[in-house]
Design a protein around this motif. Structure first.
Motif, mmCIF file in Angstrom:
data_model
loop_
_atom_site.group_PDB
_atom_site.id
_atom_site.type_symbol
_atom_site.label_atom_id
_atom_site.label_comp_id
_atom_site.label_asym_id
_atom_site.label_seq_id
_atom_site.Cartn_x
_atom_site.Cartn_y
_atom_site.Cartn_z
ATOM 1 N N LEU A 106 0.710 -1.307 0.225
ATOM 2 C CA LEU A 106 0.000 0.014 -0.008
ATOM 3 C C LEU A 106 0.861 1.179 -0.001
ATOM 4 C CD1 LEU A 106 -2.692 -0.872 2.683
ATOM 5 C CD2 LEU A 106 -2.727 -1.214 0.078
ATOM 6 N N ASN A 107 2.081 1.126 0.273
ATOM 7 C CA ASN A 107 3.267 2.246 0.397
ATOM 8 C C ASN A 107 3.134 2.926 -1.202
ATOM 9 O OD1 ASN A 107 5.609 3.620 0.452
ATOM 10 N ND2 ASN A 107 5.841 2.992 2.438
ATOM 11 N N GLU A 108 2.894 4.161 -1.263
ATOM 12 C CA GLU A 108 2.944 4.748 -2.443
ATOM 13 C C GLU A 108 4.328 4.947 -3.014
ATOM 14 O OE1 GLU A 108 -0.021 5.927 -4.507
ATOM 15 O OE2 GLU A 108 -1.437 5.179 -2.965
ATOM 16 N N SER A 109 5.237 4.886 -2.050
ATOM 17 C CA SER A 109 6.664 5.153 -2.678
ATOM 18 C C SER A 109 7.238 4.056 -3.518
ATOM 19 C CB SER A 109 7.584 5.628 -1.752
ATOM 20 O OG SER A 109 7.903 4.484 -0.820
ATOM 21 N N VAL A 110 6.572 2.882 -3.713
ATOM 22 C CA VAL A 110 6.854 1.805 -4.611
ATOM 23 C C VAL A 110 5.879 1.719 -5.676
ATOM 24 C CG1 VAL A 110 5.853 0.036 -3.034
ATOM 25 C CG2 VAL A 110 7.778 -0.336 -5.005
ATOM 26 N N GLU A 111 6.194 1.790 -6.952
ATOM 27 C CA GLU A 111 5.612 1.413 -8.009
ATOM 28 C C GLU A 111 5.634 -0.059 -8.461
ATOM 29 O OE1 GLU A 111 6.640 4.487 -10.912
ATOM 30 O OE2 GLU A 111 6.652 5.991 -9.185
ATOM 31 N N LEU A 112 4.603 -0.767 -8.299
ATOM 32 C CA LEU A 112 4.526 -2.110 -8.502
ATOM 33 C C LEU A 112 4.018 -2.249 -9.678
ATOM 34 C CD1 LEU A 112 2.469 -3.045 -5.389
ATOM 35 C CD2 LEU A 112 4.945 -3.513 -5.535
ATOM 36 N N LEU A 113 4.972 -2.534 -10.897
ATOM 37 C CA LEU A 113 4.848 -2.609 -12.203
ATOM 38 C C LEU A 113 4.126 -3.733 -12.558
ATOM 39 C CD1 LEU A 113 8.096 -0.544 -13.361
ATOM 40 C CD2 LEU A 113 5.920 0.498 -12.725
ATOM 41 N N GLY A 114 4.385 -4.892 -11.988
ATOM 42 C CA GLY A 114 3.670 -5.995 -12.296
ATOM 43 C C GLY A 114 4.308 -7.338 -11.836
ATOM 44 N N ASN A 115 3.411 -8.145 -11.287
ATOM 45 C CA ASN A 115 4.214 -9.423 -10.872
ATOM 46 C C ASN A 115 3.451 -10.427 -11.427
ATOM 47 O OD1 ASN A 115 4.631 -7.593 -8.218
ATOM 48 N ND2 ASN A 115 5.709 -9.345 -7.745
ATOM 49 N N LEU A 116 4.107 -11.740 -11.587
ATOM 50 C CA LEU A 116 3.587 -12.763 -12.152
ATOM 51 C C LEU A 116 2.832 -13.548 -11.008
ATOM 52 C CD1 LEU A 116 6.419 -14.391 -14.194
ATOM 53 C CD2 LEU A 116 4.257 -13.768 -15.268
ATOM 54 N N GLY A 117 2.085 -14.601 -11.520
ATOM 55 C CA GLY A 117 1.321 -15.494 -10.633
ATOM 56 C C GLY A 117 2.229 -16.286 -9.736
ATOM 57 N N LYS A 118 1.748 -17.056 -8.774
ATOM 58 C CA LYS A 118 2.620 -17.912 -7.888
ATOM 59 C C LYS A 118 3.038 -19.146 -8.445
ATOM 60 C CE LYS A 118 -0.301 -17.257 -4.422
ATOM 61 N NZ LYS A 118 -1.855 -16.687 -5.000
ATOM 62 N N CYS A 119 2.205 -19.855 -9.441
ATOM 63 C CA CYS A 119 2.331 -21.357 -9.615
ATOM 64 C C CYS A 119 2.870 -21.544 -11.041
ATOM 65 C CB CYS A 119 0.951 -21.685 -9.863
ATOM 66 S SG CYS A 119 0.900 -23.420 -10.476
ATOM 67 N N HIS A 120 2.660 -20.735 -12.194
ATOM 68 C CA HIS A 120 2.980 -21.150 -13.614
ATOM 69 C C HIS A 120 4.256 -20.559 -13.982
ATOM 70 C CE1 HIS A 120 -0.871 -23.072 -13.750
ATOM 71 N NE2 HIS A 120 -1.532 -21.580 -13.635
ATOM 72 N N GLU A 121 4.993 -21.318 -14.814
ATOM 73 C CA GLU A 121 6.214 -20.860 -15.476
ATOM 74 C C GLU A 121 5.723 -19.676 -16.491
ATOM 75 O OE1 GLU A 121 9.077 -24.554 -15.693
ATOM 76 O OE2 GLU A 121 7.691 -24.510 -17.237
ATOM 77 N N GLY A 122 6.874 -18.533 -16.813
ATOM 78 C CA GLY A 122 6.246 -17.464 -17.738
ATOM 79 C C GLY A 122 7.363 -16.375 -17.637
ATOM 80 N N ILE A 123 6.947 -15.700 -18.473
ATOM 81 C CA ILE A 123 7.800 -14.458 -18.872
ATOM 82 C C ILE A 123 7.102 -12.931 -18.443
ATOM 83 C CG2 ILE A 123 9.303 -12.878 -20.080
ATOM 84 C CD1 ILE A 123 9.997 -15.474 -21.649
ATOM 85 N N ILE A 124 7.475 -12.239 -17.560
ATOM 86 C CA ILE A 124 7.229 -10.908 -17.342
ATOM 87 C C ILE A 124 7.948 -9.749 -18.018
ATOM 88 C CG2 ILE A 124 7.740 -10.737 -15.064
ATOM 89 C CD1 ILE A 124 5.192 -8.990 -14.583
ATOM 90 N N MET A 125 7.380 -8.967 -18.693
ATOM 91 C CA MET A 125 8.262 -7.704 -18.939
ATOM 92 C C MET A 125 7.449 -6.368 -18.848
ATOM 93 S SD MET A 125 10.488 -6.868 -22.464
ATOM 94 C CE MET A 125 9.338 -6.205 -23.429
#
Ligand code: GLN
Length: 416
Positions: free
Chosen positions: A388-407
């Motif tokens: 909830l802290n606004e000084s961090v911008e959470l640009l994205g997170n993958l899910g907990k289970c599957h393999e994948g790529i996030i960019m």
């Protein structure tokens, strides 16, 4: 000379994998399949400037003895299956690649040292840095891993033409002050150091790190560990049932690739209740917010926080303040002798590349790999030390289970 404010724009990708011990070939071929899918989704114009793989990305993690890990060790950081893959990825995208792998080093007196390492490969496919994990998890100790004799380290990564002078608009070559933390490096040393020492993030505050890269094999809280309340067989049974309910094999999900390059798909800001009873392995497509929030808490020195400013005017409210300073010139919880918050008005990008899947039927890895920017904006009323802290911008997170790529594309400012 006047300092210049430079904006840096980077595309950063993370490859989240579920490697199983003894299946290096299969893992490597899944990586190529996943990268093909990623390339298909990307189109032509956008490519990554940095690709980060997890800790022990291709070998699996739960090794229990020196003999067990021996066939997987690399004697030369610029050789072997992990380096080869990193070299190919670097050349494919003209990018840096960081990959976690197990290293065997023979010193000048013929003594063997085993390390949990991460190789940094430049766009030409050359090894430019090799980092060894400094803080070890008990699984690392089982196979005789040694601590990095140099401790936490910084190194430069050059990104030609990726900077823009904010006053003149001129395109610039930038060199970013970078560091690596491998999983347990983010935790208190041996789980024994005081939580508020925040060793790794304090190091990065004190050394002005701008790009922090974390290859990880971080456990989900439903794993069996030395600290588990329930017996091993009970936890194992729970994990097995849980996986069955999701129609997953005992080693978890493989090959159901998720490719997320959607800049609008930001991580939801959710405060988890740390008192909540067992957090099970559910909502598998979503990041595990108890992990996300815990990782953020470990980066507390980078987060805006009301009590820090308050403490600066009223030392008495924080007794350990003076005590810490008597130990040296370091910052403490983000404060220095001269200012309440050393990181104020600075920026840093952090890349958390965690593995997913299950090993030994006991260990569930938390996935949830993500890319975040700490923006250094001081909000006087901020009290949240979580997502909830606004000084961090959470640009994205993958899910907990599957393999994948996030960019994600990250724009952040540096001073030169
Ligand atoms: N602190 C991490 C965890 O609990 C350590 C794991 C690791 O170093 N791989 O998952």
């Amino acid at each position: 000379m006047n300092s210049r404010k430079i904006s840096v724009g980077l595309n950063i990708a993370i490859v989240q994998l579920n490697p199983q011990i003894g299946q290096v070939k299969q893992t490597v071929s899944r990586v190529y399949e996943l990268i093909d899918k990623f390339k298909g989704t990307l189109g032509s114009q956008k490519t990554p400037d940095l690709v980060v793989f997890p800790e022990f990305a291709l070998t699996g993690y739960n090794f229990h003895s020196r003999e067990h890990i021996l066939p997987y060790l690399t004697n030369d950081p610029s050789k072997g299956v992990s380096f080869d893959l990193a070299e190919k990825v670097s050349k494919m995208f003209n990018c840096y690649t960081v990959i976690g792998y197990p290293e065997r080093y023979i010193d000048s007196s013929e003594k063997e040292h085993l390390y949990n390492s991460a190789a940094v490969v430049d766009p030409d496919g050359k090894l430019v840095f090799n980092y060894r994990k400094s803080f070890l998890y008990n699984t690392d100790e089982e196979w005789g891993c040694e601590e990095n004799p140099n401790g936490f380290q910084n190194f430069n990564l050059d990104f030609p033409g990726k900077g823009t002078d904010l006053r003149t608009g001129e395109k610039l070559d930038v060199s970013l002050n970078s560091s690596i933390g491998i999983c347990m490096d983010l935790s208190p040393y041996k789980f024994q150091a005081p939580f508020d020492k925040f060793e790794f993030s304090t190091y990065n505050i004190d050394n002005n790190s701008e790009l922090i890269i974390c290859p990880m094999a971080w456990l989900h809280s439903s794993s069996y560990t030395n600290h588990s309340n329930d017996s091993k067989s009970k936890v194992m049974h729970g994990i097995e049932t849980n996986l069955k309910n999701h129609s997953l094999p005992l080693h978890g999900s493989q090959g159901k690739f998720v490719v997320d390059i959607d800049e609008n798909n930001k991580t939801e800001r959710i405060e988890n209740d740390s008192d909540s009873i067992e957090i099970s392995y559910s909502e598998l497509d979503k990041p595990d917010m108890s992990n996300v929030n815990y990782w953020l808490l470990r980066f507390m020195p980078f987060l805006s926080c009301m009590f820090r400013n308050k403490r600066f005017v009223d030392d008495s409210s924080f007794p350990s303040y003076d005590l810490e300073y008597s130990c040296g010139e370091k910052s403490y919880m983000g404060s220095t002798k001269d200012s309440p918050w050393a990181f104020k008005d600075k920026n840093a990008t952090i890349v958390l590349a965690n593995r997913c899947g299950v090993e030994d039927g006991t260990t569930i890895f938390a996935g949830s790999s993500g890319i975040w920017k700490f923006n250094g904006q001081d909000v006087d009323t901020e009290t949240n030390l979580n997502s909830l802290n606004e000084s961090v911008e959470l640009l994205g997170n993958l899910g907990k289970c599957h393999e994948g790529i996030i960019m994600r594309h990250v724009d952040f400012e540096i001073i030169r």
